[in-house]
Motif scaffolding. Structure first.
Motif, PDB file in Angstrom:
ATOM      1  N   ASN A 139       2.490  -0.847 -11.193  1.00  0.00           N
ATOM      2  CA  ASN A 139       1.697  -1.288 -10.050  1.00  0.00           C
ATOM      3  C   ASN A 139       2.221  -2.564  -9.400  1.00  0.00           C
ATOM      4  OD1 ASN A 139      -0.462  -0.170  -8.563  1.00  0.00           O
ATOM      5  ND2 ASN A 139      -1.767  -1.912  -9.119  1.00  0.00           N
ATOM      6  N   LYS A 144       6.084   9.189  -7.737  1.00  0.00           N
ATOM      7  CA  LYS A 144       7.364   8.450  -7.809  1.00  0.00           C
ATOM      8  C   LYS A 144       7.651   8.008  -9.225  1.00  0.00           C
ATOM      9  CE  LYS A 144      10.008   5.130  -5.184  1.00  0.00           C
ATOM     10  NZ  LYS A 144       9.979   4.158  -4.068  1.00  0.00           N
ATOM     11  N   VAL A 173       0.608  -3.341  -5.750  1.00  0.00           N
ATOM     12  CA  VAL A 173       0.059  -2.198  -5.004  1.00  0.00           C
ATOM     13  C   VAL A 173      -1.458  -2.279  -5.055  1.00  0.00           C
ATOM     14  CG1 VAL A 173      -0.098   0.306  -4.859  1.00  0.00           C
ATOM     15  CG2 VAL A 173       2.073  -0.783  -5.504  1.00  0.00           C
ATOM     16  N   LEU A 229      -2.038   6.835  -1.491  1.00  0.00           N
ATOM     17  CA  LEU A 229      -1.069   5.864  -2.009  1.00  0.00           C
ATOM     18  C   LEU A 229      -1.007   5.926  -3.517  1.00  0.00           C
ATOM     19  CD1 LEU A 229      -1.786   2.776   0.295  1.00  0.00           C
ATOM     20  CD2 LEU A 229       0.230   4.258   0.310  1.00  0.00           C
ATOM     21  N   ALA A 259       1.021   9.034  -4.388  1.00  0.00           N
ATOM     22  CA  ALA A 259       2.452   8.862  -4.135  1.00  0.00           C
ATOM     23  C   ALA A 259       3.094   8.020  -5.213  1.00  0.00           C
ATOM     24  CB  ALA A 259       2.667   8.239  -2.761  1.00  0.00           C
ATOM     25  N   SER A 260       2.427   6.953  -5.584  1.00  0.00           N
ATOM     26  CA  SER A 260       2.967   6.101  -6.651  1.00  0.00           C
ATOM     27  C   SER A 260       3.094   6.861  -7.930  1.00  0.00           C
ATOM     28  CB  SER A 260       2.061   4.872  -6.802  1.00  0.00           C
ATOM     29  OG  SER A 260       2.473   4.092  -7.891  1.00  0.00           O
ATOM     30  N   VAL A 305       8.306   0.464  -7.364  1.00  0.00           N
ATOM     31  CA  VAL A 305       7.010   0.096  -7.927  1.00  0.00           C
ATOM     32  C   VAL A 305       7.041   0.399  -9.411  1.00  0.00           C
ATOM     33  CG1 VAL A 305       4.514   0.499  -7.881  1.00  0.00           C
ATOM     34  CG2 VAL A 305       5.833   0.594  -5.751  1.00  0.00           C
ATOM     35  N   ASP A 342       5.705   9.091  -0.748  1.00  0.00           N
ATOM     36  CA  ASP A 342       6.618   8.108  -1.333  1.00  0.00           C
ATOM     37  C   ASP A 342       6.839   6.896  -0.445  1.00  0.00           C
ATOM     38  OD1 ASP A 342       7.920   9.322   0.665  1.00  0.00           O
ATOM     39  OD2 ASP A 342       9.721   9.853  -0.478  1.00  0.00           O
ATOM     40  N   LYS A 343       5.925   6.666   0.472  1.00  0.00           N
ATOM     41  CA  LYS A 343       6.096   5.527   1.356  1.00  0.00           C
ATOM     42  C   LYS A 343       5.302   4.337   0.829  1.00  0.00           C
ATOM     43  CE  LYS A 343       8.680   7.422   4.557  1.00  0.00           C
ATOM     44  NZ  LYS A 343       8.970   8.673   3.796  1.00  0.00           N
ATOM     45  N   LEU A 344       5.873   3.145   1.154  1.00  0.00           N
ATOM     46  CA  LEU A 344       5.235   1.898   0.715  1.00  0.00           C
ATOM     47  C   LEU A 344       5.130   0.994   1.934  1.00  0.00           C
ATOM     48  CD1 LEU A 344       4.207   0.457  -1.872  1.00  0.00           C
ATOM     49  CD2 LEU A 344       6.460  -0.645  -2.029  1.00  0.00           C
ATOM     50  N   TYR A 364       0.854  -1.206   0.000  1.00  0.00           N
ATOM     51  CA  TYR A 364       0.000   0.000   0.000  1.00  0.00           C
ATOM     52  C   TYR A 364       0.871   1.229   0.000  1.00  0.00           C
ATOM     53  CZ  TYR A 364      -3.181  -3.635   1.585  1.00  0.00           C
ATOM     54  OH  TYR A 364      -3.877  -4.802   1.694  1.00  0.00           O
ATOM     55  N   LYS A 365       0.439   2.229  -0.758  1.00  0.00           N
ATOM     56  CA  LYS A 365       1.162   3.502  -0.777  1.00  0.00           C
ATOM     57  C   LYS A 365       0.622   4.403   0.344  1.00  0.00           C
ATOM     58  CE  LYS A 365       2.474   3.633  -5.622  1.00  0.00           C
ATOM     59  NZ  LYS A 365       2.405   4.401  -6.875  1.00  0.00           N
TER      60      LYS A 365
END
Length: 884
Positions: A777, A880, A790, A873, A876-877, A774, A758-760, A753-754
């Protein structure tokens, strides 16, 4: 030498095998690597040379090639083994032939030693005595034959008596049976009816007709029999005449063969004489002087040796072995030096003198060598009194010997090196070789002057002797001249052999041999003619006997037919007589019939007495027969023994004659036996050499085979290793693929999960390291491996709180309305409404269980918050991704 060669070859094979063993035990590898010899390590120098990887196809080709080479060498090894086995069989066979030839040679030598005139005469005497013994045994056999014939006749006579007695027993037995029948018939006649009389009359009539026909047949058969009897008589006369002719021709043939045998014996004796004389002539040794041996000096006199011409004498002269001299052994002292007896010194001197006298004749000089007891003593004195230790003349001994010679005025001596000898043939060979050396290889010396005769060519006589030094074995040729020849020859002059008489004897023997060959040829022709004549009359006799046999067979058939017809006639006549008698009896009066019965009874009793007497006579005659038979058997046994004794005596005579022939041909047979042994020995040597060569080749081929088998094993090992590695790689690949597939399947069902920018986060709410990426996905770890996907649906409270916590940190400066809302609801629970909440929704039931105590608005707020996490999330993805 052969043994050393074999040992050497075996040692070589051992080294080769050792080398191969090292090669087999050496670790094999699929790669080629350098070896650090200096540091004594096997580390691959990979930095200097890249490894050469062997592919499976190349390894398979190497195996195929190695297999083919191994099979080819194996075929060669099998063939080589067969050749060695065959060669060993040949060696064994050749060895047996050598052993047999050795035995034959030894027997021939023994027989040759036995073949003295005395022994031959002894055998001849034995033959004469044995011939008399054979004659005596033949006479004894003849007497035994007469006695056996006599007893055979006696036995035949007694046999006739036995046959006669048995005949009467049979006759009376038959007669008694007839008498019994007569009684039975007489009794039947007493009660006969008219029908029986009529029937008897009819039987008489029938029998009379049959008798008439049989008599006519007998008459015709007798006429044919008489004709055939005349033919038999003519055939018998023809056989008799042919038999007489055969006997005459056989007698002539026997005489011719006896004469041929006698001529052959005389021819063999003549041949034996020639062979013996020829062997002696062949063993005569001479030295042929080459033409131009001497060349003129400056005054024109032939007094200088032409060494170039002289050297050719070594090529044209060769020693001939003396078979008789081989039988004469010589003695040796403790140092092995030859010690000749006086007789042997005399034999050697005369033999050398004969050769050198012939040399003088060839040189145009007189054969003036003279040998006397004094010349022998002269040479012997020097030989026994010489004390010079070196190989040189002892002048003191020569001078002392000269002082013992009357009128001594000059002396010459030539000496040669010592040699070893077992017999006088060896001694003569040594002397001959020294003479050749002194005559033809004497440049710069003066030996040739003495031996060729030039030194004594002006003297009436050269007094000569040969001896061997007792201490050193030097051979000495000593000559001297004397002014008092009568004193030198006072004890007589010894005859020097010139072999003219021997050669003349050989020529005479050869002439006699031709005469004997002619006589034998004529005798053989006579035998051939006699055999031809005998064959002709024998054929004539055979034809006459064949005609006789045919005529006799035809006569026998006719005679048997006549006999049969006569028997048939007699039987019919007997039947007629019986029928007539029966009819007569049936028609008699009763008183006559009673009388016939009484008479038949009387005849029966009388015949019975006669039968008893005949049986008694037969028993007595049988006893006589048994006694005569025993006497006959004894005579027959004596005859058989006499025949055996005669045959034994004849066999011994034949053996003596064979022995005489062997003795008379002993020299020839010994020569053949020696040659056969030489041939067999040569064949054995060749067989052994061939076997050794083949054995060497077999060792070499086996060594090569071992190398090829090692190479094949290595190649197979390499291929097996590659195949094993391929299988392992395939298994690893398959396992990896299965693991990858399982991992991918696991990853497909593993959610990340985002959160924030930028955290996962994983499914436990843990924040993943920054090196997790990532792409499309899909989540990849630090190793770049696919570990999950994701997800935009947060279904875990833990994850939701984790996302909220992350975003809360990032959004400490969020708008005040949101903060107020959060604060106003703090009495219930904290919540957060993220950005873009309107874009995502999460079912409340998926996060918290629905209960009656929860407020509907509260559930909605929480669901809105969770939906916002998913939205963040996704954002963020996206960011990134845009930054990459």
């Amino acid at each position: 030498m052969e043994e050393k060669k074999i040992v050497k070859k075996l040692a070589t094979a051992t080294l080769v095998s050792g080398a191969m063993l090292l090669a087999v035990n050496k670790p094999s590898t699929v790669h080629a690597a350098d070896v650090d010899v200096k540091n004594n390590t096997n580390e691959a120098q990979s930095q200097k040379q890249p490894e050469q990887v062997v592919t499976k196809d190349q390894a398979q080709k190497d195996v195929t090639k190695a297999q083919s080479e191994r099979d080819n060498i194996k075929s060669q090894a099998d063939e080589a083994q067969k050749n060695v086995d065959k060669a060993n069989q040949d060696v064994n066979s050749a060895q047996k032939q050598v052993e047999e030839a050795t035995k034959a040679n030894n027997s021939a030598k023994e027989l040759q030693n036995e073949a003295t005139p005395e022994h031959i005469n002894e055998v001849k005497v034995n033959i004469v005595q044995q011939e008399q013994e054979v004659a005596n045994k033949a006479k004894a056999q003849e007497a035994a034959q007469k006695e056996a014939n006599k007893q055979s006749m006696n036995l035949a006579y007694v046999q006739k008596d036995v046959d006669t007695a048995n005949y009467w027993v049979n006759e009376y037995s038959n007669k008694l049976a007839q008498n019994q029948k007569a009684i039975d018939d007489a009794k039947a006649n007493l009660n006969a009816t008219q029908d029986q009389v009529n029937q008897a009359q009819q039987e008489v009539n029938n029998d009379q007709n049959k008798v008439a026909e049989a008599q006519k047949a007998v008459q015709n058969a007798n006429a044919q029999k008489d004709q055939l009897a005349e033919q038999v008589n003519n055939a018998n006369n023809a056989v008799s005449e042919a038999t007489n002719e055969v006997n005459d021709k056989q007698s002539s043939l026997s005489q011719a063969r006896q004469q041929a045998d006698s001529a052959k014996a005389e021819l063999d004796a003549a041949q034996s004489t020639v062979n013996g004389l020829q062997a002696k002539v062949d063993s005569i040794n001479v030295i042929t002087m080459p033409k131009g041996y001497l060349k003129p000096n400056k005054w024109g006199a032939l007094s200088i040796i032409d060494q170039k011409v002289a050297s050719t004498g070594l090529d044209i002269n060769h020693y001939k072995d003396d078979i008789e001299a081989e039988k004469e052994t010589v003695a040796h002292n403790q140092d092995g030096v030859i010690q000749l007896t006086d007789a042997q010194q005399k034999e050697l001197t005369l033999w050398v003198a004969g050769i050198l006298n012939n040399v003088r004749v060839q040189m145009g000089y007189k054969p003036n060598i003279v040998v006397t007891p004094i010349t022998l003593d002269y040479a012997k004195y020097i030989a026994t009194h010489s004390t010079v230790s070196t190989f040189d003349h002892d002048e003191a001994a020569i001078n002392a010997a000269g002082e013992r010679i009357p009128g001594h005025r000059m002396a010459s001596e030539s000496i040669g090196t010592p040699f070893y000898a077992e017999n006088m043939n060896d001694v003569k060979r040594g002397a001959y070789i020294h003479m050749l050396s002194m005559l033809f290889d004497d440049e710069g010396a003066a030996h040739w002057q003495q031996l060729c005769g030039i030194e004594y060519s002006e003297t009436p006589a050269e007094y000569f002797g040969v001896a061997l030094r007792k201490d050193k074995g030097f051979i000495q040729f000593d000559s001297f001249a004397s002014e008092e020849p009568d004193q030198i020859t006072k004890d007589g002059v010894l005859a020097i052999p010139n072999y003219d008489g021997l050669k003349a004897s050989l020529e005479n023997a050869k002439h006699e041999l031709v005469v004997k060959q002619t006589s034998y040829g004529a005798a053989t022709n006579t035998v051939n003619n006699a055999e031809k004549a005998y064959a002709e009359v024998a054929t004539k006799l055979a034809q006459a006997q064949q005609a006789q046999s045919a005529a006799k067979n035809a006569y026998d058939v006719a005679n048997a037919n006549v006999t049969k017809l006569n028997n048939d006639l007699a039987n019919l006549q007997s039947s007629l007589k019986s029928a007539q008698e029966k009819l007569d009896k049936l028609t008699e009066s009763k008183s006559d019939k009673d009388f016939d019965l009484w008479k038949a009874n009387g005849f029966y009793e009388a015949t019975k007495k006669e039968l008893d007497g005949a049986k008694s006579d037969a028993a007595n005659v049988q006893k006589d027969f048994d006694e005569v038979k025993a006497t006959y058997d004894q005579a027959k046994a004596k005859l058989n023994q006499a025949k055996a004794d005669t045959q034994q005596a004849q066999d011994k005579l034949n053996s003596l004659k064979s022995n005489l022939s062997d003795l008379q041909n002993a020299d020839e047979n010994a020569t053949k036996a020696v040659q056969a042994l030489t041939d067999a020995t040569t064949k054995l040597a060749q067989a052994k050499k061939s076997a050794d060569d083949l054995a060497t080749k077999l060792v070499e081929v086996k060594a090569t085979l071992a190398e090829k088998e090692t190479a094949l094993t290595t190649a197979k090992s390499v291929l097996a290793k590659i195949e094993k590695e391929e299988v392992a790689k395939e298994a690893v690949k398959k396992a990896q693929e299965e693991d990858k597939k399982a991992a991918e399947e696991k990853a497909e069902h593993t959610n990340f999960y985002k959160a924030g920018n930028d955290k996962l986060l994983d499914s436990k709410g843990q924040v993943m390291p920054s090196d997790y990426t990532v792409k499309e996905n899909k989540v990849y770890d630090a190793k770049g491996e696919f570990v999950g996907v994701v997800s935009s649906k947060v279904e875990s409270r833990v994850v939701a709180h984790a996302i909220a916590k992350v975003e809360s940190k990032e959004n400490t400066t969020s708008n005040s309305n949101v903060n107020s809302a959060i604060a106003s609801s703090s009495n219930t629970f904290s919540t957060y409404a993220p950005k873009h909440a309107e874009a995502h929704t999460v079912k409340a039931g998926s996060v918290l269980p629905t209960t009656g105590s929860h407020d509907t608005n509260l559930a909605g707020v929480i669901g809105l918050a969770l939906a916002s996490v998913g939205s963040l999330l996704g954002l963020a993805s996206s960011k990134k991704k845009n930054l990459r």
